[in-house]
Design a protein around this motif. Structure first.
Motif, PDB file in Angstrom:
ATOM      1  N   GLU A 114      16.900 -19.294   3.128  1.00 16.84           N
ATOM      2  CA  GLU A 114      15.484 -18.951   3.282  1.00 16.84           C
ATOM      3  C   GLU A 114      15.302 -17.441   3.405  1.00 16.84           C
ATOM      4  O   GLU A 114      14.391 -16.866   2.815  1.00 16.84           O
ATOM      5  CB  GLU A 114      14.893 -19.664   4.498  1.00 16.84           C
ATOM      6  CG  GLU A 114      13.402 -19.430   4.640  1.00 16.84           C
ATOM      7  CD  GLU A 114      12.846 -19.976   5.940  1.00 16.84           C
ATOM      8  OE1 GLU A 114      11.645 -20.277   5.949  1.00 16.84           O
ATOM      9  OE2 GLU A 114      13.592 -20.061   6.928  1.00 16.84           O
ATOM     10  N   LEU A 115      16.192 -16.790   4.147  1.00 17.61           N
ATOM     11  CA  LEU A 115      16.118 -15.325   4.259  1.00 17.61           C
ATOM     12  C   LEU A 115      16.306 -14.660   2.910  1.00 17.61           C
ATOM     13  O   LEU A 115      15.581 -13.736   2.559  1.00 17.61           O
ATOM     14  CB  LEU A 115      17.169 -14.811   5.249  1.00 17.61           C
ATOM     15  CG  LEU A 115      16.820 -14.934   6.716  1.00 17.61           C
ATOM     16  CD1 LEU A 115      17.998 -14.492   7.582  1.00 17.61           C
ATOM     17  CD2 LEU A 115      15.592 -14.114   7.052  1.00 17.61           C
ATOM     18  N   ALA A 136      13.260 -20.947  -1.636  1.00 16.91           N
ATOM     19  CA  ALA A 136      14.479 -21.482  -1.020  1.00 16.91           C
ATOM     20  C   ALA A 136      14.854 -22.805  -1.680  1.00 16.91           C
ATOM     21  O   ALA A 136      16.024 -23.058  -1.964  1.00 16.91           O
ATOM     22  CB  ALA A 136      14.284 -21.670   0.480  1.00 16.91           C
ATOM     23  N   ALA A 194       5.630 -19.916   6.830  1.00 18.90           N
ATOM     24  CA  ALA A 194       6.909 -20.465   6.403  1.00 18.90           C
ATOM     25  C   ALA A 194       7.379 -21.485   7.429  1.00 18.90           C
ATOM     26  O   ALA A 194       7.284 -21.247   8.629  1.00 18.90           O
ATOM     27  CB  ALA A 194       7.936 -19.346   6.272  1.00 18.90           C
ATOM     28  N   ARG A 200       9.904 -23.721   9.740  1.00 10.94           N
ATOM     29  CA  ARG A 200      11.151 -23.420  10.453  1.00 10.94           C
ATOM     30  C   ARG A 200      12.324 -23.942   9.623  1.00 10.94           C
ATOM     31  O   ARG A 200      12.171 -24.893   8.859  1.00 10.94           O
ATOM     32  CB  ARG A 200      11.138 -24.080  11.824  1.00 10.94           C
ATOM     33  CG  ARG A 200      10.081 -23.518  12.750  1.00 10.94           C
ATOM     34  CD  ARG A 200      10.273 -24.131  14.140  1.00 10.94           C
ATOM     35  NE  ARG A 200       9.310 -23.609  15.061  1.00 10.94           N
ATOM     36  CZ  ARG A 200       9.469 -22.492  15.771  1.00 10.94           C
ATOM     37  NH1 ARG A 200      10.557 -21.799  15.640  1.00 10.94           N
ATOM     38  NH2 ARG A 200       8.538 -22.095  16.598  1.00 10.94           N
ATOM     39  N   PRO A 201      13.524 -23.337   9.793  1.00  9.86           N
ATOM     40  CA  PRO A 201      14.685 -23.790   9.015  1.00  9.86           C
ATOM     41  C   PRO A 201      14.987 -25.282   9.167  1.00  9.86           C
ATOM     42  O   PRO A 201      15.344 -25.940   8.197  1.00  9.86           O
ATOM     43  CB  PRO A 201      15.826 -22.931   9.558  1.00  9.86           C
ATOM     44  CG  PRO A 201      15.151 -21.675  10.008  1.00  9.86           C
ATOM     45  CD  PRO A 201      13.819 -22.125  10.551  1.00  9.86           C
ATOM     46  N   ALA A 227      18.788 -21.592   6.766  1.00  5.02           N
ATOM     47  CA  ALA A 227      18.183 -20.372   7.314  1.00  5.02           C
ATOM     48  C   ALA A 227      18.620 -19.155   6.504  1.00  5.02           C
ATOM     49  O   ALA A 227      17.804 -18.281   6.195  1.00  5.02           O
ATOM     50  CB  ALA A 227      18.559 -20.206   8.780  1.00  5.02           C
ATOM     51  N   GLY A 281      13.280 -14.623   0.725  1.00  5.52           N
ATOM     52  CA  GLY A 281      12.094 -13.928   1.234  1.00  5.52           C
ATOM     53  C   GLY A 281      11.188 -14.797   2.071  1.00  5.52           C
ATOM     54  O   GLY A 281       9.976 -14.636   2.068  1.00  5.52           O
ATOM     55  N   ARG A 282      11.782 -15.738   2.788  1.00  5.56           N
ATOM     56  CA  ARG A 282      11.062 -16.663   3.672  1.00  5.56           C
ATOM     57  C   ARG A 282      10.106 -17.589   2.926  1.00  5.56           C
ATOM     58  O   ARG A 282       9.216 -18.183   3.507  1.00  5.56           O
ATOM     59  CB  ARG A 282      10.314 -15.907   4.768  1.00  5.56           C
ATOM     60  CG  ARG A 282      11.204 -15.224   5.758  1.00  5.56           C
ATOM     61  CD  ARG A 282      10.887 -15.832   7.122  1.00  5.56           C
ATOM     62  NE  ARG A 282      11.681 -15.271   8.177  1.00  5.56           N
ATOM     63  CZ  ARG A 282      12.743 -15.891   8.693  1.00  5.56           C
ATOM     64  NH1 ARG A 282      13.136 -17.022   8.223  1.00  5.56           N
ATOM     65  NH2 ARG A 282      13.411 -15.361   9.675  1.00  5.56           N
ATOM     66  N   SER A 283      10.275 -17.720   1.645  1.00  4.04           N
ATOM     67  CA  SER A 283       9.446 -18.614   0.848  1.00  4.04           C
ATOM     68  C   SER A 283      10.139 -19.971   0.738  1.00  4.04           C
ATOM     69  O   SER A 283      11.259 -20.074   0.233  1.00  4.04           O
ATOM     70  CB  SER A 283       9.233 -18.030  -0.546  1.00  4.04           C
ATOM     71  OG  SER A 283       8.726 -19.019  -1.416  1.00  4.04           O
ATOM     72  N   ALA A 284       9.450 -21.018   1.198  1.00  2.00           N
ATOM     73  CA  ALA A 284      10.032 -22.362   1.171  1.00  2.00           C
ATOM     74  C   ALA A 284      10.291 -22.809  -0.267  1.00  2.00           C
ATOM     75  O   ALA A 284      11.325 -23.404  -0.563  1.00  2.00           O
ATOM     76  CB  ALA A 284       9.116 -23.347   1.879  1.00  2.00           C
TER      77      ALA A 284
END
Length: 160
Positions: free
Chosen positions: A23-24, A33, A1, A3-4, A20, A27-30
Protein backbone atom coordinates in the motif's frame (compact mmCIF):
# COMPACT_ATOMS: atom_id res chain seq x y z
CA UNK A 1 -7.47 4.88 2.43
CA UNK A 2 -8.51 1.74 4.27
CA UNK A 3 -6.36 0.35 7.05
CA UNK A 4 -3.94 -2.42 5.96
CA UNK A 5 -5.98 -5.08 7.80
CA UNK A 6 -9.13 -4.03 5.94
CA UNK A 7 -7.28 -3.94 2.64
CA UNK A 8 -5.80 -7.39 3.32
CA UNK A 9 -9.29 -8.81 3.97
CA UNK A 10 -10.61 -7.12 0.83
CA UNK A 11 -7.81 -8.62 -1.27
CA UNK A 12 -8.05 -12.01 0.43
CA UNK A 13 -4.47 -11.89 1.71
CA UNK A 14 -3.33 -13.11 5.13
CA UNK A 15 -0.07 -11.12 5.41
CA UNK A 16 -1.17 -7.70 6.72
CA UNK A 17 2.42 -6.43 7.05
CA UNK A 18 3.13 -7.19 3.39
CA UNK A 19 -0.08 -5.45 2.37
CA UNK A 20 0.98 -2.38 4.35
CA UNK A 21 4.26 -2.30 2.38
CA UNK A 22 2.44 -2.74 -0.93
CA UNK A 23 0.00 0.00 0.00
CA UNK A 24 2.87 2.39 0.77
CA UNK A 25 4.50 1.68 -2.56
CA UNK A 26 1.12 2.25 -4.22
CA UNK A 27 0.86 5.74 -2.69
CA UNK A 28 -1.78 4.66 -0.17
CA UNK A 29 -4.23 3.96 -2.99
CA UNK A 30 -6.29 0.83 -2.35
CA UNK A 31 -6.95 0.30 -6.06
CA UNK A 32 -3.29 0.74 -6.98
CA UNK A 33 -2.34 -1.70 -4.19
CA UNK A 34 -4.87 -4.21 -5.57
CA UNK A 35 -3.31 -3.77 -9.01
CA UNK A 36 0.16 -4.46 -7.57
CA UNK A 37 -1.05 -7.53 -5.68
CA UNK A 38 -2.97 -8.99 -8.58
CA UNK A 39 -0.55 -7.87 -11.29
CA UNK A 40 1.78 -10.15 -13.22
CA UNK A 41 4.61 -9.48 -10.77
CA UNK A 42 2.92 -10.30 -7.49
CA UNK A 43 4.56 -8.07 -4.90
CA UNK A 44 3.53 -10.31 -2.02
CA UNK A 45 5.13 -13.38 -3.58
CA UNK A 46 8.34 -11.45 -4.16
CA UNK A 47 8.39 -10.22 -0.56
CA UNK A 48 7.80 -13.79 0.60
CA UNK A 49 10.61 -15.15 -1.60
CA UNK A 50 12.99 -12.49 -0.29
CA UNK A 51 11.99 -13.19 3.31
CA UNK A 52 12.53 -16.92 2.83
CA UNK A 53 15.96 -16.44 1.24
CA UNK A 54 16.91 -14.05 4.02
CA UNK A 55 15.85 -16.62 6.61
CA UNK A 56 17.86 -19.34 4.86
CA UNK A 57 20.97 -17.14 4.78
CA UNK A 58 20.55 -16.39 8.48
CA UNK A 59 19.88 -20.04 9.43
CA UNK A 60 16.40 -19.21 10.72
CA UNK A 61 14.56 -21.64 8.44
CA UNK A 62 15.32 -25.03 6.92
CA UNK A 63 16.02 -24.70 3.18
CA UNK A 64 14.27 -28.02 2.63
CA UNK A 65 11.04 -26.59 4.02
CA UNK A 66 11.32 -23.59 1.71
CA UNK A 67 12.03 -25.90 -1.25
CA UNK A 68 8.82 -27.78 -0.47
CA UNK A 69 6.91 -24.50 -0.88
CA UNK A 70 8.87 -23.35 -3.95
CA UNK A 71 8.15 -26.60 -5.81
CA UNK A 72 4.47 -25.62 -5.84
CA UNK A 73 5.22 -22.19 -7.38
CA UNK A 74 5.79 -21.27 -11.01
CA UNK A 75 9.44 -22.31 -11.35
CA UNK A 76 10.12 -20.04 -14.30
CA UNK A 77 8.72 -17.02 -12.45
CA UNK A 78 10.74 -17.78 -9.31
CA UNK A 79 14.00 -18.24 -11.21
CA UNK A 80 13.31 -15.21 -13.41
CA UNK A 81 13.02 -13.19 -10.20
CA UNK A 82 16.05 -14.81 -8.55
CA UNK A 83 18.52 -14.23 -11.39
CA UNK A 84 18.43 -10.41 -11.48
CA UNK A 85 18.23 -10.34 -7.68
CA UNK A 86 21.44 -12.35 -7.43
CA UNK A 87 23.02 -10.32 -10.21
CA UNK A 88 22.25 -7.13 -8.30
CA UNK A 89 24.00 -8.54 -5.23
CA UNK A 90 27.06 -9.43 -7.32
CA UNK A 91 27.17 -5.95 -8.86
CA UNK A 92 26.95 -4.38 -5.41
CA UNK A 93 29.99 -6.41 -4.35
CA UNK A 94 32.02 -5.61 -7.44
CA UNK A 95 31.28 -1.89 -7.36
CA UNK A 96 30.64 -1.09 -3.70
CA UNK A 97 29.74 2.35 -2.53
CA UNK A 98 32.27 4.31 -0.50
CA UNK A 99 31.00 2.73 2.73
CA UNK A 100 33.15 0.04 4.31
CA UNK A 101 30.53 -1.22 6.75
CA UNK A 102 29.61 -4.89 6.56
CA UNK A 103 25.89 -4.21 6.33
CA UNK A 104 24.06 -1.31 4.79
CA UNK A 105 21.27 -0.11 7.11
CA UNK A 106 19.41 1.36 4.13
CA UNK A 107 19.55 -1.85 2.13
CA UNK A 108 16.97 -4.58 2.16
CA UNK A 109 17.28 -7.54 4.50
CA UNK A 110 18.32 -9.94 1.74
CA UNK A 111 21.26 -7.74 0.74
CA UNK A 112 22.47 -7.71 4.33
CA UNK A 113 21.85 -11.45 4.82
CA UNK A 114 23.95 -12.24 1.76
CA UNK A 115 26.95 -10.32 3.11
CA UNK A 116 28.14 -13.58 4.69
CA UNK A 117 28.21 -15.27 1.26
CA UNK A 118 31.43 -15.05 -0.71
CA UNK A 119 31.45 -13.48 -4.13
CA UNK A 120 32.36 -16.89 -5.53
CA UNK A 121 29.28 -18.39 -3.87
CA UNK A 122 27.04 -15.67 -5.32
CA UNK A 123 28.44 -16.34 -8.81
CA UNK A 124 27.90 -20.07 -8.29
CA UNK A 125 24.33 -19.52 -7.17
CA UNK A 126 23.67 -17.29 -10.16
CA UNK A 127 25.05 -19.94 -12.53
CA UNK A 128 23.05 -22.71 -10.82
CA UNK A 129 19.81 -20.71 -11.11
CA UNK A 130 20.54 -19.84 -14.73
CA UNK A 131 21.28 -23.50 -15.55
CA UNK A 132 18.10 -24.64 -13.82
CA UNK A 133 16.02 -22.07 -15.69
CA UNK A 134 17.44 -23.21 -19.03
CA UNK A 135 16.73 -26.87 -18.19
CA UNK A 136 13.10 -26.45 -17.13
CA UNK A 137 10.91 -28.77 -19.15
CA UNK A 138 13.86 -30.93 -20.20
CA UNK A 139 13.22 -33.71 -17.69
CA UNK A 140 15.33 -32.28 -14.87
CA UNK A 141 14.28 -33.11 -11.32
CA UNK A 142 13.21 -29.57 -10.38
CA UNK A 143 12.48 -30.52 -6.78
CA UNK A 144 16.02 -31.78 -6.22
CA UNK A 145 17.58 -28.89 -8.14
CA UNK A 146 15.66 -26.30 -6.08
CA UNK A 147 16.74 -27.99 -2.87
CA UNK A 148 20.39 -27.87 -3.94
CA UNK A 149 20.05 -24.26 -5.04
CA UNK A 150 18.51 -23.14 -1.74
CA UNK A 151 21.11 -25.00 0.30
CA UNK A 152 23.76 -22.95 -1.49
CA UNK A 153 22.44 -19.74 0.06
CA UNK A 154 23.61 -20.82 3.51
CA UNK A 155 26.90 -19.03 4.23
CA UNK A 156 28.68 -21.80 6.12
CA UNK A 157 27.37 -24.76 4.12
CA UNK A 158 29.97 -27.50 4.06
CA UNK A 159 32.20 -25.94 6.70
CA UNK A 160 32.95 -27.69 10.03
Amino acid sequence: APRPATLARWLGVDDVAAIADVELSAGRSALAAAELVRGSEDALTIKKLEAELTSISQHRIDPQRVADAWVALDHEQVLTWLLPRTQRAIRARLAPRASTVVTDPGADALHNAWQALTLRTLFGQYQAAERLLSQLGAGINVDLALRALLLGFQPDRGRP
